[in-house]
Design a protein around this motif. Structure first.
Motif, PDB file in Angstrom:
ATOM      1  N   GLN A  40      47.006 -78.084  29.417  1.00  0.00           N
ATOM      2  CA  GLN A  40      47.988 -78.713  28.522  1.00  0.00           C
ATOM      3  C   GLN A  40      48.544 -77.704  27.523  1.00  0.00           C
ATOM      4  OE1 GLN A  40      45.763 -81.949  26.838  1.00  0.00           O
ATOM      5  NE2 GLN A  40      45.759 -83.145  28.748  1.00  0.00           N
ATOM      6  N   ALA A  41      47.686 -76.770  27.062  1.00  0.00           N
ATOM      7  CA  ALA A  41      48.144 -75.735  26.136  1.00  0.00           C
ATOM      8  C   ALA A  41      49.151 -74.816  26.820  1.00  0.00           C
ATOM      9  CB  ALA A  41      46.951 -74.932  25.620  1.00  0.00           C
ATOM     10  N   ARG A  42      48.893 -74.473  28.092  1.00  0.00           N
ATOM     11  CA  ARG A  42      49.849 -73.641  28.829  1.00  0.00           C
ATOM     12  C   ARG A  42      51.177 -74.366  29.012  1.00  0.00           C
ATOM     13  NH1 ARG A  42      45.663 -72.471  32.531  1.00  0.00           N
ATOM     14  NH2 ARG A  42      46.770 -73.641  34.128  1.00  0.00           N
ATOM     15  N   GLN A  43      51.096 -75.673  29.233  1.00  0.00           N
ATOM     16  CA  GLN A  43      52.311 -76.469  29.395  1.00  0.00           C
ATOM     17  C   GLN A  43      53.142 -76.455  28.112  1.00  0.00           C
ATOM     18  OE1 GLN A  43      53.457 -77.923  32.064  1.00  0.00           O
ATOM     19  NE2 GLN A  43      55.139 -79.128  31.216  1.00  0.00           N
ATOM     20  N   ARG A  44      52.473 -76.626  26.973  1.00  0.00           N
ATOM     21  CA  ARG A  44      53.196 -76.610  25.696  1.00  0.00           C
ATOM     22  C   ARG A  44      53.811 -75.241  25.437  1.00  0.00           C
ATOM     23  NH1 ARG A  44      48.638 -79.763  24.139  1.00  0.00           N
ATOM     24  NH2 ARG A  44      47.619 -77.909  23.240  1.00  0.00           N
ATOM     25  N   LEU A  45      53.064 -74.173  25.765  1.00  0.00           N
ATOM     26  CA  LEU A  45      53.587 -72.828  25.591  1.00  0.00           C
ATOM     27  C   LEU A  45      54.833 -72.618  26.442  1.00  0.00           C
ATOM     28  CD1 LEU A  45      53.438 -69.871  24.653  1.00  0.00           C
ATOM     29  CD2 LEU A  45      51.839 -69.443  26.540  1.00  0.00           C
ATOM     30  N   SER A  46      54.777 -73.071  27.679  1.00  0.00           N
ATOM     31  CA  SER A  46      55.927 -72.921  28.568  1.00  0.00           C
ATOM     32  C   SER A  46      57.139 -73.674  28.050  1.00  0.00           C
ATOM     33  CB  SER A  46      55.564 -73.407  29.976  1.00  0.00           C
ATOM     34  OG  SER A  46      56.648 -73.274  30.851  1.00  0.00           O
ATOM     35  N   GLN A  47      56.916 -74.865  27.505  1.00  0.00           N
ATOM     36  CA  GLN A  47      58.025 -75.648  26.972  1.00  0.00           C
ATOM     37  C   GLN A  47      58.664 -74.952  25.773  1.00  0.00           C
ATOM     38  OE1 GLN A  47      56.109 -79.400  26.229  1.00  0.00           O
ATOM     39  NE2 GLN A  47      56.303 -80.099  28.351  1.00  0.00           N
ATOM     40  N   ILE A  78      56.111 -68.186  49.462  1.00  0.00           N
ATOM     41  CA  ILE A  78      56.270 -69.583  49.053  1.00  0.00           C
ATOM     42  C   ILE A  78      55.023 -70.064  48.317  1.00  0.00           C
ATOM     43  CG2 ILE A  78      56.526 -71.958  49.879  1.00  0.00           C
ATOM     44  CD1 ILE A  78      58.166 -70.820  52.215  1.00  0.00           C
ATOM     45  N   ALA A  79      53.848 -69.729  48.866  1.00  0.00           N
ATOM     46  CA  ALA A  79      52.591 -70.147  48.237  1.00  0.00           C
ATOM     47  C   ALA A  79      52.474 -69.574  46.830  1.00  0.00           C
ATOM     48  CB  ALA A  79      51.410 -69.709  49.095  1.00  0.00           C
ATOM     49  N   HIS A  80      52.849 -68.325  46.651  1.00  0.00           N
ATOM     50  CA  HIS A  80      52.788 -67.705  45.328  1.00  0.00           C
ATOM     51  C   HIS A  80      53.704 -68.426  44.345  1.00  0.00           C
ATOM     52  CE1 HIS A  80      50.637 -64.428  47.257  1.00  0.00           C
ATOM     53  NE2 HIS A  80      50.480 -63.837  46.087  1.00  0.00           N
ATOM     54  N   SER A  81      54.875 -68.820  44.795  1.00  0.00           N
ATOM     55  CA  SER A  81      55.833 -69.480  43.900  1.00  0.00           C
ATOM     56  C   SER A  81      55.387 -70.877  43.492  1.00  0.00           C
ATOM     57  CB  SER A  81      57.211 -69.553  44.564  1.00  0.00           C
ATOM     58  OG  SER A  81      57.206 -70.452  45.663  1.00  0.00           O
ATOM     59  N   GLN A  82      54.482 -71.482  44.268  1.00  0.00           N
ATOM     60  CA  GLN A  82      54.022 -72.838  43.982  1.00  0.00           C
ATOM     61  C   GLN A  82      52.670 -72.881  43.288  1.00  0.00           C
ATOM     62  OE1 GLN A  82      55.994 -75.681  44.755  1.00  0.00           O
ATOM     63  NE2 GLN A  82      57.419 -73.980  45.019  1.00  0.00           N
ATOM     64  N   ALA A  83      52.013 -71.735  43.143  1.00  0.00           N
ATOM     65  CA  ALA A  83      50.636 -71.693  42.638  1.00  0.00           C
ATOM     66  C   ALA A  83      50.545 -72.095  41.176  1.00  0.00           C
ATOM     67  CB  ALA A  83      50.061 -70.296  42.825  1.00  0.00           C
ATOM     68  N   ASP A  84      49.479 -72.825  40.849  1.00  0.00           N
ATOM     69  CA  ASP A  84      49.108 -73.065  39.453  1.00  0.00           C
ATOM     70  C   ASP A  84      48.215 -71.933  38.951  1.00  0.00           C
ATOM     71  OD1 ASP A  84      50.375 -75.664  39.193  1.00  0.00           O
ATOM     72  OD2 ASP A  84      48.802 -76.418  40.502  1.00  0.00           O
ATOM     73  N   ASP A 125      49.009 -69.047  35.966  1.00  0.00           N
ATOM     74  CA  ASP A 125      47.834 -68.348  35.455  1.00  0.00           C
ATOM     75  C   ASP A 125      47.384 -67.340  36.501  1.00  0.00           C
ATOM     76  OD1 ASP A 125      45.681 -67.619  33.909  1.00  0.00           O
ATOM     77  OD2 ASP A 125      44.431 -69.320  34.498  1.00  0.00           O
ATOM     78  N   TRP A 126      47.593 -66.041  36.198  1.00  0.00           N
ATOM     79  CA  TRP A 126      47.249 -64.976  37.146  1.00  0.00           C
ATOM     80  C   TRP A 126      45.904 -64.387  36.757  1.00  0.00           C
ATOM     81  CZ3 TRP A 126      50.384 -59.765  37.816  1.00  0.00           C
ATOM     82  CH2 TRP A 126      49.921 -59.109  38.966  1.00  0.00           C
ATOM     83  N   VAL A 127      44.960 -64.414  37.698  1.00  0.00           N
ATOM     84  CA  VAL A 127      43.602 -63.920  37.454  1.00  0.00           C
ATOM     85  C   VAL A 127      43.291 -62.813  38.455  1.00  0.00           C
ATOM     86  CG1 VAL A 127      41.164 -64.532  37.244  1.00  0.00           C
ATOM     87  CG2 VAL A 127      42.921 -66.239  36.711  1.00  0.00           C
ATOM     88  N   PHE A 139      47.961 -60.584  33.232  1.00  0.00           N
ATOM     89  CA  PHE A 139      46.928 -61.277  34.005  1.00  0.00           C
ATOM     90  C   PHE A 139      45.608 -61.259  33.242  1.00  0.00           C
ATOM     91  CE2 PHE A 139      46.937 -56.894  35.799  1.00  0.00           C
ATOM     92  CZ  PHE A 139      45.638 -56.507  35.523  1.00  0.00           C
ATOM     93  N   ARG A 140      44.729 -62.174  33.610  1.00  0.00           N
ATOM     94  CA  ARG A 140      43.375 -62.201  33.069  1.00  0.00           C
ATOM     95  C   ARG A 140      42.462 -61.436  34.018  1.00  0.00           C
ATOM     96  NH1 ARG A 140      40.594 -66.801  32.820  1.00  0.00           N
ATOM     97  NH2 ARG A 140      41.894 -68.104  34.166  1.00  0.00           N
TER      98      ARG A 140
END
Length: 311
Positions: free
Chosen positions: A291-298, A133-139, A191-193, A223-224
């Motif tokens: 915000q850039a990640r948000q635009r990419l996702s959209q 659950i935590a993984h599915s909610q992570a930023d 964002d996976w690091v 991932f980064r």
């Protein structure tokens, strides 16, 4: 008790950024990274929440309990996060346990994300309902690993001849599912690091091979790759005090280390660099990247627009 806030920090209007420390292999350094990142953010004046989902061990929760004791006994002015744990659920049916755990964690996440600037979740070294659950909610998902092919196996199996990824591990599959679910429900990108821990001062042939393999796999799994913390005694010896290398004034007051200590300064630089590389939305640069990640996702959700005759 929440962390002190500086005048430069502005209260977030949106829910707190959720940072999850995850890896299904024990001993990779999840708790060590989590508590150092939490302390670094506290000392920046941010309100930090900590959720320890390792119900049996509770390393992060115990660390901050030690921190409160040290501050009280030694009369130190230390910033503290809000620390929460979940009690074990015992029911006759597994489905009832799963449901109650899910509801309890979602309620806690909702409350803490409205109360803090950053929430850090420490997960156990195994696949559990709460961890998924935590993984599915992570930023932001932080996966620490040591420079070893034993730890590399958590990500996937590589070809011993050409170093290419043969197939992904179960944990990589879990992260992929979490990313898909997050994009479908929230329209945002996880964002996976992957953080390389316990790197030695001198590069060995094995470490170079691990580094090359990680850089190849990072392109395939998305991932980064960033450098974490080296193998230093100071990271372990401060645990019973609830202190980290970032608590410089407290360490000097207790005469734990000297102001001119090269090891202490090097450790502080490591943690500072790691926090910067996470690119959390706690400053202008981090917010612009979010915000850039948000635009990419959209754009990804909208799909590729094609002329009518081609469609």
């Amino acid at each position: 008790m929440l962390g002190r806030r500086s005048e430069k920090v502005v209260r977030r209007e949106d829910p707190a950024h959720l940072l999850v420390c995850g890896n299904e292999k024990g001993g990779s350094g999840k708790s060590t990274l989590g508590l150092h990142i939490a302390t670094a953010l506290l000392n920046k004046g941010l309100r930090v929440g900590v959720i320890d989902l390792d119900i049996r061990q509770q390393t992060m929760a115990r660390f901050f309990a030690y921190r409160a004791q040290t501050a009280s006994i030694k009369s130190l002015d230390l910033a503290h996060p809000r620390v929460e744990t979940l009690a074990p659920v015992r029911r006759d049916r597994v489905s009832d346990v799963t449901h109650e755990e899910r509801c309890a964690l979602f309620r806690l996440l909702l409350d803490m994300r409205n109360d803090c600037d950053v929430v850090i979740v420490d997960t156990p070294g195994a696949s559990t309902n709460l961890s998924d659950i935590a993984h599915s909610q992570a930023d932001t998902l932080i996966t620490p690993m040591n420079d070893s092919f034993v730890d590399f196996d958590v990500l996937g199996r590589i070809d011993p001849v050409d170093g290419t990824l043969k197939n992904t591990s179960q944990y990589a599959h879990t992260v992929r599912q979490a990313r898909r679910e997050r994009r479908r429900l929230k329209g945002t990108v996880l964002d996976w690091v992957v953080v390389r821990n316990r790197q030695s001062a001198f590069s060995s042939r094995n470490e170079r091979k691990v580094d090359d393999g990680l850089r190849r796999v990072s392109m395939q799994l998305g991932f980064r790759l960033v450098d974490g913390i080296a193998e230093r005694v100071v990271y372990r010896e401060l645990f019973p005090l609830g202190l980290t290398v970032m608590d410089a004034e407290a360490l000097y007051a207790l005469d734990v280390c000297q102001r001119s200590s090269p090891s202490h300064k090097a450790a502080c630089r490591e943690i500072d660099r790691l926090v910067r590389m996470l690119r959390l939305p706690i400053d202008d640069e981090g917010r612009q990247r979010a915000q850039a990640r948000q635009r990419l996702s959209q754009r990804m959700a909208a799909g590729l627009r094609m002329p009518e005759f081609l469609a």
